[in-house]
Structure formats: structure tokens, C-alpha cells
Design an enzyme around this catalytic site. Structure first.
Site, PDB file in Angstrom:
ATOM      1  N   HIS A  11      72.861   2.636  96.102  1.00  0.00           N
ATOM      2  CA  HIS A  11      72.113   1.937  95.054  1.00  0.00           C
ATOM      3  C   HIS A  11      73.015   1.520  93.897  1.00  0.00           C
ATOM      4  CE1 HIS A  11      72.394   5.467  92.449  1.00  0.00           C
ATOM      5  NE2 HIS A  11      72.108   6.194  93.515  1.00  0.00           N
ATOM      6  N   GLU A  85      68.436  10.950  98.713  1.00  0.00           N
ATOM      7  CA  GLU A  85      69.619  11.717  98.319  1.00  0.00           C
ATOM      8  C   GLU A  85      69.423  13.193  98.663  1.00  0.00           C
ATOM      9  OE1 GLU A  85      72.614  12.318  98.007  1.00  0.00           O
ATOM     10  OE2 GLU A  85      73.163  11.238  96.168  1.00  0.00           O
TER      11      GLU A  85
END
Length: 214
Positions: A11, A85
Site C-alpha cells: 500500500h 498485514e
């Protein structure tokens, strides 16, 4: 042999990236630079890449990066919890310095990359690897002879690199995990391989992203 081409993307930048604050599974949005990075990446992919589908972590920072790519390429976007994550449990929201000061024994095991160690209420490296590789393999298997984009996080990129390069979990990291970098992989029944890693040419101010900017 049939194979799937993968563009794996971390990201765009967040304020917590800059502050070295652990995000884990907390829903932190992109900062201004991160939104700019997402736009630049999306323009480059739309101009140059045939893409079958985009898969993203459902966390906001990844989702917004992936949405920019989906809007630019007009390709379908699918949110996948398995691309999240690493879960850092009670360490989420803390800086690395705070963890070192408050939890020195845990910090040492973290630095040594103990595969079985997990932060309190968090996820071990072994568990992270199993989740990430299982998810990525399942998605790639849907798109043989096509190219897909996976938008996720630093920990996810790290696991993909280690699997493709044959690097053990405990080995120190010597490769980049840059925000909005394009990491190119190939997946087949024999596993992952690296085609190119950490391409940030689209973030160069002088980059030509499409014909209208030439």
C-alpha cells in the site's frame, strides 16, 4: 507449463509508516503522499499492463491503494482478508522504540526473527507465512495464463519474496519493501519465482506514465 503473472504491491504511505508505529490489523488510512503514490502507480498500470483482476487486503490503506488501481484500469476489485498485514496484537499502535523499552525480551525475539514467537495476542511468522502463501496460491490458481495485482502490506510482501527467492524466515531482510512499489512474481504448480522486485520508476517525477504525459 501454465503460470500466473503477479504484480504484488505494498500500500501507499501512511502517517504511521513515517512514525514507525506498528499498524498490524489496525485500519490506518493513506497520507497525502500515499494517495499520490497510489495515483501514480494506477496510471502506470493502466497505461502498460494487461490485468485480469485486482485482489486487496480489506484494510483501509491497502483498499484505497487498490481502489485507485481498479478505477484506472477498470478491472474488478476483490477484498481478501487473507492478504492482511501480520497481526501484532498488543503491540499494534506502539512505535518500535516503545516496544524495545517496554518489552525488551519480546523485542529481542522479534529482532532475531524467531519463527515461533508471536506478539501477545498476535501472529507468529510461521502462521503469517502459511496464511499469506495459502491465500496467494489460491488466488493465482484462478488466473493461469493471466496477470493479477495483489495489494497488501510489508509483511505480506516479505513472505512472498522469501517464498520466491528460497530465503528462510530467520534470515535478515536485504530487499526493499517500498510503499507503492511494483514487485513482479510468477506462480506455477512449482511455486513462486521473482521476475522483478521493487520497481518504483512510476514514482519518479520524470516518469512518462502514458501517452498524454509524454
Amino acid at each position: 507449463m501454465q503460470a500466473t503473472r503477479i504484480i504484488a504491491v505494498r500500500h501507499g504511505e501512511t502517517a504511521w509508516n513515517v512514525a514507525t508505529r506498528i499498524q498490524g490489523n489496525l485500519d490506518i488510512g493513506l497520507n497525502d503522499k500515499g494517495r499520490w503514490q497510489a495515483r501514480r502507480l494506477s496510471m502506470a498500470l493502466a497505461a502498460r499492463e494487461p490485468i485480469a483482476a485486482i485482489y486487496s487486503s480489506d484494510l483501509l490503506r491497502a483498499r484505497d491503494t487498490a481502489r485507485a488501481i481498479a478505477d484506472a484500469t477498470q478491472r474488478p476489485l476483490h477484498l481478501v482478508e487473507g492478504l492482511r498485514e501480520r497481526g501484532f496484537g498488543q503491540f499494534q499502535g506502539k512505535t518500535y522504540a516503545e516496544i524495545e523499552a517496554q518489552h525488551p525480551e519480546d523485542a529481542l525475539r522479534w529482532r532475531k526473527r524467531d519463527p515461533e514467537w508471536a506478539p501477545p495476542q498476535g501472529e507468529s511468522l510461521l502462521a503469517l507465512r502459511e496464511r499469506v502463501l495459502g491465500t496467494a496460491q489460491a488466488l493465482a490458481a484462478r488466473h493461469l495464463d493471466e496477470q493479477i495485482v495483489l495489494v497488501a502490506h510489508g509483511g505480506v510482501m516479505d513472505m512472498l519474496y522469501r517464498a520466491a527467492a528460497g530465503v528462510e524466515l530467520q534470515a535478515p531482510r536485504t530487499w526493499n519493501l517500498g510503499n507503492a512499489a511494483a514487485n513482479r512474481l510468477l506462480w506455477s504448480s512449482e511455486g513462486f519465482s521473482i521476475v522483478g522486485w521493487s520497481d518504483t520508476s512510476h514514482l519518479d517525477d520524470n516518469a512518462v506514465l502514458d501517452e498524454t504525459t509524454a
